[in-house]
Design a protein around this motif. Structure first.
Motif, PDB file in Angstrom:
ATOM      1  N   PRO A   1      -0.437  16.740  -7.600  1.00 47.94           N
ATOM      2  CA  PRO A   1       0.985  16.534  -7.900  1.00 47.94           C
ATOM      3  C   PRO A   1       1.322  15.143  -8.407  1.00 47.94           C
ATOM      4  O   PRO A   1       2.413  14.929  -8.924  1.00 47.94           O
ATOM      5  N   GLY A   2       0.403  14.193  -8.228  1.00 46.24           N
ATOM      6  CA  GLY A   2       0.697  12.816  -8.584  1.00 46.24           C
ATOM      7  C   GLY A   2       1.161  12.029  -7.367  1.00 46.24           C
ATOM      8  O   GLY A   2       1.414  12.587  -6.290  1.00 46.24           O
ATOM      9  N   PRO A   3       1.278  10.719  -7.508  1.00 46.97           N
ATOM     10  CA  PRO A   3       1.660   9.867  -6.377  1.00 46.97           C
ATOM     11  C   PRO A   3       3.150   9.938  -6.078  1.00 46.97           C
ATOM     12  O   PRO A   3       3.955  10.370  -6.900  1.00 46.97           O
TER      13      PRO A   3
ATOM     14  N   VAL B   1      -6.386   4.745   2.064  1.00 44.77           N
ATOM     15  CA  VAL B   1      -5.882   4.385   0.748  1.00 44.77           C
ATOM     16  C   VAL B   1      -5.320   5.622   0.055  1.00 44.77           C
ATOM     17  O   VAL B   1      -5.913   6.701   0.112  1.00 44.77           O
ATOM     18  N   THR B   2      -4.189   5.466  -0.619  1.00 48.71           N
ATOM     19  CA  THR B   2      -3.608   6.581  -1.372  1.00 48.71           C
ATOM     20  C   THR B   2      -3.526   6.308  -2.873  1.00 48.71           C
ATOM     21  O   THR B   2      -3.378   7.241  -3.658  1.00 48.71           O
ATOM     22  N   ILE B   3      -3.583   5.036  -3.285  1.00 48.78           N
ATOM     23  CA  ILE B   3      -3.586   4.683  -4.710  1.00 48.78           C
ATOM     24  C   ILE B   3      -4.658   3.627  -4.945  1.00 48.78           C
ATOM     25  O   ILE B   3      -4.664   2.587  -4.280  1.00 48.78           O
ATOM     26  N   VAL B   4      -5.560   3.893  -5.874  1.00 52.15           N
ATOM     27  CA  VAL B   4      -6.524   2.893  -6.317  1.00 52.15           C
ATOM     28  C   VAL B   4      -5.976   2.258  -7.589  1.00 52.15           C
ATOM     29  O   VAL B   4      -5.653   2.957  -8.556  1.00 52.15           O
ATOM     30  N   GLN B   5      -5.855   0.943  -7.570  1.00 52.67           N
ATOM     31  CA  GLN B   5      -5.396   0.191  -8.748  1.00 52.67           C
ATOM     32  C   GLN B   5      -6.597  -0.517  -9.344  1.00 52.67           C
ATOM     33  O   GLN B   5      -7.190  -1.397  -8.722  1.00 52.67           O
TER      34      GLN B   5
ATOM     35  N   ALA C   1      -9.246  14.869  -6.140  1.00 50.35           N
ATOM     36  CA  ALA C   1      -9.734  15.864  -5.179  1.00 50.35           C
ATOM     37  C   ALA C   1      -9.644  15.346  -3.750  1.00 50.35           C
ATOM     38  O   ALA C   1      -9.510  16.130  -2.801  1.00 50.35           O
ATOM     39  N   LEU C   2      -9.702  14.027  -3.586  1.00 54.56           N
ATOM     40  CA  LEU C   2      -9.612  13.412  -2.265  1.00 54.56           C
ATOM     41  C   LEU C   2      -8.181  13.011  -1.909  1.00 54.56           C
ATOM     42  O   LEU C   2      -7.950  12.429  -0.841  1.00 54.56           O
ATOM     43  N   GLY C   3      -7.240  13.293  -2.785  1.00 60.94           N
ATOM     44  CA  GLY C   3      -5.854  12.940  -2.515  1.00 60.94           C
ATOM     45  C   GLY C   3      -5.510  11.507  -2.846  1.00 60.94           C
ATOM     46  O   GLY C   3      -4.539  10.952  -2.318  1.00 60.94           O
TER      47      GLY C   3
END
Length: 626
Positions: free
Chosen positions: A112-114, A150-154, A196-198
């Motif tokens: 769905p996206g962040p 972690v939910t977002i990798v920058q 796939a890992l969210g």
């Protein structure tokens, strides 16, 4: 080799850039406003003239050119140059471009996206994140980031730049993923696996200047502005429409959209947007943000900016004249905490005292400077943000700049005692703003993160001199002995020393456990959610002690964070109403940074209704019990 005529219909695509492969060949497009003729030179297949399309564009379809073929453009019969919109440069910045197919078997159809709230960002540099320094190497660590919370990798900039290694902020060919990190499909596999890992993936992109060794001038000086000046050199022409600004904007906005569409990236971190100077009716930052959200739909996208003037208009809605991004990075929090934790406030830290009140204000209001005078600037700094929601700010203790902006690139673990590091980590990870970790921070990496740029010759000397002058603004670096110890950016060992040692994730397991537990608490306790109906307040308890109170409608959701970065603090006299428990409740210990599992000295007994001691260099979390 032969010079051939083009075949096939080029369609209505005069403003396309790069090489787009189809079933019968490849469509090439280029904007070269300073030139009358353009041709594409395909290795082993010949040279093909491109047709003028008007307004400086040239395009043409070449049958038989397929993915993997190499090519360059020749303008007015001159020397061949790489495609500015090259999709891959395996031989580096000056080599031929490669036709790349965007075909890939994605498995993230349900992603769905962040979200704009309750995210945890993790900044990494592909080249130093793992020993391999590649996308496949980084992919192997995604499970560890998931377990961390972690939910977002920058990802630091990955567009092609000159040299064998670098931070990436000297991007020269922004559409081409830096080849030493792996192939375009390697990058796609990284993103697909993250989804796939969210975990969302956002890219750090540089649209405020071009790097050393760029090829833009070979195509046209109109790429660059003559109206505005940038501290980093040539800046893009975003607003001189009589001299090609529309094409330049198409090129840059198209690059942003390319990452979203071709790589399923979930958003962007826009670097130093104050240097993206634009007097257009729609600022290019707003145009990029709008285009990214449109390209990502129905998925959501996350847009965050680095904005030194701390301008509120960045997060305001476009219909209100704003840029419409989701969040802004706040240096103020990092600066205040670092001064509080280390005691040093020289150079740009001199605007901060590291007092408990500064820490409270940073957690309540995001930015500390909102229009009052800055001593470093000797001018007003920042804009009004007292009512800006916490999720609109990203707070951090370390990032690439703040670690490397020093003589040795030392990480926080080398600058303070472990207990103090644990205490300030809790302040970051349980604070109301969106937290961001820098690679290896979670296991207190002891390897430095230095400034590196693998170029040579006069350019290398110039970069080394500039870097030395910059860090010499810190008085201690002026020491001649320290000057001799400064790492050279062009020395490969500087790059290698900056790589993480993942063995430390095991040897430093206690601090890693602390990060995991704090992020689990942030994720599972509604009191720490940015979507909860809560109020954040705080008070100074002593010279280095403070309390943060989380108040909710439900008394059971109240939380106290007690932080002490000084000596043991006597809690016998507590004439501060924020310390009062909700009616019919009493405070009970919930979490302590001094838990033995984290390498702490142990949790002291405490009874908030009696005399007790708030330990030195400690953060405690209390919750009410009926």
């Amino acid at each position: 080799m032969f010079r051939g005529a083009l075949q096939g219909d080029i369609g209505e695509t005069p403003n396309m850039f790069g090489a787009i492969v189809d079933q019968s060949g490849t469509l090439f497009g280029v904007w070269a406003p300073d030139h009358r003729e353009a041709e594409v030179v395909v290795t082993g297949k010949g040279s093909f003239s491109l047709s003028p399309q008007g307004k400086g564009y040239f395009a043409g379809h070449v049958p038989g050119v397929t993915a993997g073929d190499r090519y360059m453009f020749r303008l007015d019969g001159g020397a061949p140059v790489p495609d500015l919109a090259s999709r891959w440069q395996p031989d580096g910045n000056d080599g031929p471009s490669v036709v790349v197919s965007d075909s890939f078997k994605w498995t993230d159809g349900d992603w769905p996206g962040p979200s704009a709230s309750d995210e945890v960002i993790y900044e990494l540099h592909i080249g130093t994140f793992t020993p391999e320094g590649t996308w496949p190497g980084a992919l192997e660590k995604l499970e560890a980031l998931k377990a961390l919370g972690v939910t977002i990798v920058q990802v630091m900039p990955i567009g092609t730049f000159k040299g064998a290694f670098g931070w990436g902020y000297d991007t020269t060919l922004p559409y081409a993923p830096f080849a030493p990190y792996g192939s375009p499909d390697d990058m796609r596999r990284f993103v697909d696996t993250a989804h796939a890992l969210g975990i969302a993936v956002i890219l750090d992109v540089v649209y405020n200047h071009v790097g050393l060794g760029d090829h833009f001038r070979a195509y046209g000086e109109q790429f660059f502005t003559k109206r505005h000046e940038s501290e980093w050199g040539a800046s893009f022409n975003y607003d001189d429409y009589e001299n090609g600004a529309s094409a330049v904007r198409d090129f840059i906005v198209g690059n942003a959209v390319y990452w979203i569409e071709a790589f399923h990236v979930d958003g962007l971190r826009l670097d130093a947007v104050q240097a993206m100077i634009d007097d257009s009716d729609e600022h290019v930052v707003a145009a990029i943000t709008r285009a990214v959200r449109t390209a990502a739909a129905p998925r959501t996208a996350y847009m965050v900016v680095e904005n030194q003037p701390q301008e509120r208009l960045m997060i305001e809605r476009p219909e209100q004249g704003g840029m419409g991004v989701d969040a802004m990075y706040s240096d103020d929090f990092q600066h205040a905490v670092r001064v509080a934790a280390t005691g040093h406030n020289d150079f740009y830290y001199r605007d901060y005292l590291g007092t408990p009140q500064e820490l409270i204000s940073a957690l309540k209001y995001g930015f500390l400077y909102q229009g009052q005078r800055s001593d470093m600037r000797d001018a007003a700094y920042g804009t009004y943000n007292l009512d800006t929601p916490a999720q609109r700010f990203v707070h951090f203790l370390e990032n690439h700049d703040q670690v490397a902006n020093s003589a040795t690139g030392a990480r926080l673990g080398a600058l303070m005692a472990p207990a103090r590091l644990r205490a300030i980590t809790a302040l970051l990870l349980l604070g109301p703003q969106t937290p961001c970790l820098f690679q290896g921070q979670e296991f207190a990496s002891s390897n430095p993160f230095l400034y590196f740029f693998g170029i040579d010759g006069e350019e290398a000397e110039s970069v080394a001199t500039g870097r030395r002058q910059s860090v010499s603004n810190f008085p201690s670096v002026v020491d001649p002995v320290m000057q001799n110890l400064l790492a050279r950016p062009d020395d490969r060992s500087t790059f290698v020393r900056s790589k993480l040692d993942w063995a430390e994730a095991e040897s430093n397991a206690p601090i890693l456990a602390l990060h995991r537990d704090l992020l689990q608490m942030r994720r599972e306790d509604p009191s720490f959610s940015q979507t909860s109906e809560r109020r954040i307040d705080g008070a100074v308890l002593g010279d280095a002690a403070l309390v943060i109170r989380v108040t909710t409608h439900d008394p059971s959701g109240h939380r106290l964070l007690l932080i002490n970065l000084g000596r043991d603090h006597n809690m016998g006299v507590t004439a501060e109403p924020l310390l009062a428990p909700p009616p019919g409740h009493r405070w009970m210990p919930y979490w302590s940074s001094e838990h033995p599992d984290y390498g702490g000295a142990g949790r002291r007994p405490m009874d908030a209704a009696a005399y007790w001691i708030l330990p030195a260099d400690c953060t405690l979390v209390l919750k009410p019990q009926a």
